[in-house]
Design an enzyme around this catalytic site. Structure first.
Site, PDB file in Angstrom:
ATOM      1  N   ASN A   1      72.388  82.633  63.082  1.00 38.77           N
ATOM      2  CA  ASN A   1      72.920  82.540  61.725  1.00 38.77           C
ATOM      3  C   ASN A   1      71.907  81.764  60.887  1.00 38.77           C
ATOM      4  O   ASN A   1      71.845  80.541  60.963  1.00 38.77           O
ATOM      5  CB  ASN A   1      74.281  81.825  61.751  1.00 38.77           C
ATOM      6  CG  ASN A   1      74.863  81.650  60.370  1.00 38.77           C
ATOM      7  OD1 ASN A   1      74.372  82.233  59.397  1.00 38.77           O
ATOM      8  ND2 ASN A   1      75.915  80.843  60.265  1.00 38.77           N
TER       9      ASN A   1
ATOM     10  N   GLY B   1      75.860  71.698  62.640  1.00 36.78           N
ATOM     11  CA  GLY B   1      74.745  71.058  61.944  1.00 36.78           C
ATOM     12  C   GLY B   1      74.710  69.548  62.110  1.00 36.78           C
ATOM     13  O   GLY B   1      73.958  68.858  61.432  1.00 36.78           O
TER      14      GLY B   1
ATOM     15  N   SER C   1      75.851  73.261  66.908  1.00 31.73           N
ATOM     16  CA  SER C   1      74.735  72.556  67.557  1.00 31.73           C
ATOM     17  C   SER C   1      74.385  73.107  68.932  1.00 31.73           C
ATOM     18  O   SER C   1      74.082  72.350  69.851  1.00 31.73           O
ATOM     19  CB  SER C   1      75.011  71.049  67.606  1.00 31.73           C
ATOM     20  OG  SER C   1      75.162  70.535  66.297  1.00 31.73           O
TER      21      SER C   1
ATOM     22  N   HIS D   1      83.066  82.042  58.053  1.00 33.61           N
ATOM     23  CA  HIS D   1      82.342  80.850  58.499  1.00 33.61           C
ATOM     24  C   HIS D   1      82.934  79.624  57.787  1.00 33.61           C
ATOM     25  O   HIS D   1      83.346  79.713  56.635  1.00 33.61           O
ATOM     26  CB  HIS D   1      80.851  80.998  58.168  1.00 33.61           C
ATOM     27  CG  HIS D   1      80.023  79.946  58.812  1.00 33.61           C
ATOM     28  ND1 HIS D   1      79.924  78.674  58.294  1.00 33.61           N
ATOM     29  CD2 HIS D   1      79.305  79.944  59.960  1.00 33.61           C
ATOM     30  CE1 HIS D   1      79.167  77.946  59.097  1.00 33.61           C
ATOM     31  NE2 HIS D   1      78.777  78.697  60.114  1.00 33.61           N
TER      32      HIS D   1
ATOM     33  N   LYS E   1      71.844  81.372  57.772  1.00 37.11           N
ATOM     34  CA  LYS E   1      72.432  80.741  56.576  1.00 37.11           C
ATOM     35  C   LYS E   1      71.495  80.985  55.378  1.00 37.11           C
ATOM     36  O   LYS E   1      70.839  82.022  55.320  1.00 37.11           O
ATOM     37  CB  LYS E   1      72.701  79.262  56.828  1.00 37.11           C
ATOM     38  CG  LYS E   1      73.495  79.031  58.123  1.00 37.11           C
ATOM     39  CD  LYS E   1      74.017  77.646  58.281  1.00 37.11           C
ATOM     40  CE  LYS E   1      74.778  77.539  59.605  1.00 37.11           C
ATOM     41  NZ  LYS E   1      75.448  76.250  59.758  1.00 37.11           N
TER      42      LYS E   1
ATOM     43  N   GLU F   1      83.925  77.635  66.226  1.00 37.22           N
ATOM     44  CA  GLU F   1      82.944  76.662  65.752  1.00 37.22           C
ATOM     45  C   GLU F   1      83.663  75.418  65.253  1.00 37.22           C
ATOM     46  O   GLU F   1      84.118  75.382  64.097  1.00 37.22           O
ATOM     47  CB  GLU F   1      82.127  77.261  64.604  1.00 37.22           C
ATOM     48  CG  GLU F   1      81.383  78.527  64.977  1.00 37.22           C
ATOM     49  CD  GLU F   1      80.173  78.736  64.084  1.00 37.22           C
ATOM     50  OE1 GLU F   1      79.076  78.819  64.621  1.00 37.22           O
ATOM     51  OE2 GLU F   1      80.336  78.784  62.854  1.00 37.22           O
TER      52      GLU F   1
ATOM     53  N   GLU G   1      81.621  77.197  56.398  1.00 36.23           N
ATOM     54  CA  GLU G   1      80.984  76.863  55.113  1.00 36.23           C
ATOM     55  C   GLU G   1      81.553  77.725  53.996  1.00 36.23           C
ATOM     56  O   GLU G   1      81.709  77.281  52.865  1.00 36.23           O
ATOM     57  CB  GLU G   1      79.456  77.029  55.241  1.00 36.23           C
ATOM     58  CG  GLU G   1      78.869  75.919  56.102  1.00 36.23           C
ATOM     59  CD  GLU G   1      77.635  76.302  56.896  1.00 36.23           C
ATOM     60  OE1 GLU G   1      76.984  77.317  56.579  1.00 36.23           O
ATOM     61  OE2 GLU G   1      77.327  75.568  57.861  1.00 36.23           O
TER      62      GLU G   1
HETATM   63  P1  PGA Z   1      74.426  74.882  63.936  1.00 29.13           P
HETATM   64  O1  PGA Z   1      75.265  75.951  63.065  1.00 29.13           O
HETATM   65  O2  PGA Z   1      73.959  75.605  65.170  1.00 29.13           O
HETATM   66  O3  PGA Z   1      73.290  74.473  63.032  1.00 29.13           O
HETATM   67  O4  PGA Z   1      75.343  73.755  64.254  1.00 29.13           O
HETATM   68  C1  PGA Z   1      76.151  76.837  63.700  1.00 29.13           C
HETATM   69  C2  PGA Z   1      76.833  77.681  62.654  1.00 29.13           C
HETATM   70  O5  PGA Z   1      77.228  77.144  61.601  1.00 29.13           O
HETATM   71  O6  PGA Z   1      76.998  78.900  62.830  1.00 29.13           O
END
Ligand code: PGA
Length: 254
Positions: free
Chosen positions: A9, A176, A216, A98, A11, A170, A100
């Site tokens: 991903n 993140g 992560s 997601h 982003k 998630e 976000e």
């Molecule tokens: P991350 O993001 O691996 O940077 O924690 C995962 C995601 O939001 O899909």
């Protein structure tokens, strides 16, 4: 056999040129996927066609995904992209819900049900994201919270459609942050989600739905997480932007 999936991903990261270079570096490694293994690159809209032509070849199980689509079929929604548009350029996967998007764009379980329907109507497999914030985890209410996300967005689907979904768990507190759920926490939630799916759709359907872990995932922890019986790969943000790290994650699929 249930699919095992390494999903990148990106982003809102990387220029087009940086994205091309990253894909080149990953493709150069020629990581072979077994029949039941897939790699999916969820990239920004302007990079979809480039990525599709780079990665979607006959020999490899590599695909491209959109990171979102709009919850209406078409019309006066300036700046939005419909599932039908994605289908018209042969996109087969789309990330839906997601955290976000839920947080910054106020996407609700009801809107995500509409997006899921539009994807399926356009032959696009939703990678449906769910997961609890820290406050819910600390209150010990994560199971109810996440089960409710599935119920409100997915449980109107008949079993034959549900069987085609990909789910990504998630936990928001792990995205993140560098703070990964422990393998026990991941396995426990994934097993619980599969039991919620089994209660609604039966054991066979539930056993067919890949449930990815996100939050992560790194080169150093992927193998341990993916070894959990109900963890079927990962949805990877930060570590998917570094070729060597993502290659290691692809190789960690079981
Ligand atoms: P991350 O993001 O691996 O940077 O924690 C995962 C995601 O939001 O899909």
């Amino acid at each position: 056999m249930r699919k095992q999936i390494a999903a990148a991903n990106w982003k809102m990261n990387l220029t087009f040129q940086q994205g091309e270079k990253l894909l080149d570096d990953i493709l150069d490694a020629e990581v072979k996927m077994a029949d039941h293994q897939l790699t999916i690159f969820a990239v920004p809209y302007p990079y979809l066609l480039m990525t599709r032509s780079e990665v979607e070849t006959d020999e490899q199980n590599y695909y491209v995904a959109a990171q979102n689509c709009y919850h209406k079929k078409s019309g006066a929604y300036t700046g939005e992209v419909s599932a039908e548009m994605l289908h018209s350029i042969n996109i087969k996967y789309c990330v839906i819900g997601h955290s976000e998007r839920r947080e910054y764009f106020n996407e609700t379980n009801a809107t995500l049900a509409e997006k899921t329907d539009l994807c399926l109507a356009n032959f696009i497999t939703p990678i449906f994201c769910c997961g609890e914030p820290l406050s819910i985890r600390e209150a010990g209410k994560q199971n109810e919270y996440v089960a409710n996300q599935l119920k409100e967005s997915l449980f109107h689907l008949p079993a034959e459609k549900a069987a085609t979904l990909i789910i990504a768990y998630e936990p928001i507190w792990a995205i993140g942050t560098g703070k990964t759920a422990t393998t026990e926490q991941a396995q426990e939630m994934h097993r619980y989600l599969r039991s919620v799916l089994a209660e609604k759709y039966g054991d066979i359907t539930a056993s067919e739905i890949p449930i990815l872990y996100g939050g992560s995932v790194k080169a150093g922890n992927a193998a341990e997480l993916f070894a959990c019986p109900d963890v079927d790969g990962g949805l990877v943000g930060g570590a998917s932007l570094v070729a060597g790290d993502f290659i290691a994650i692809m190789k960690a699929l079981k």
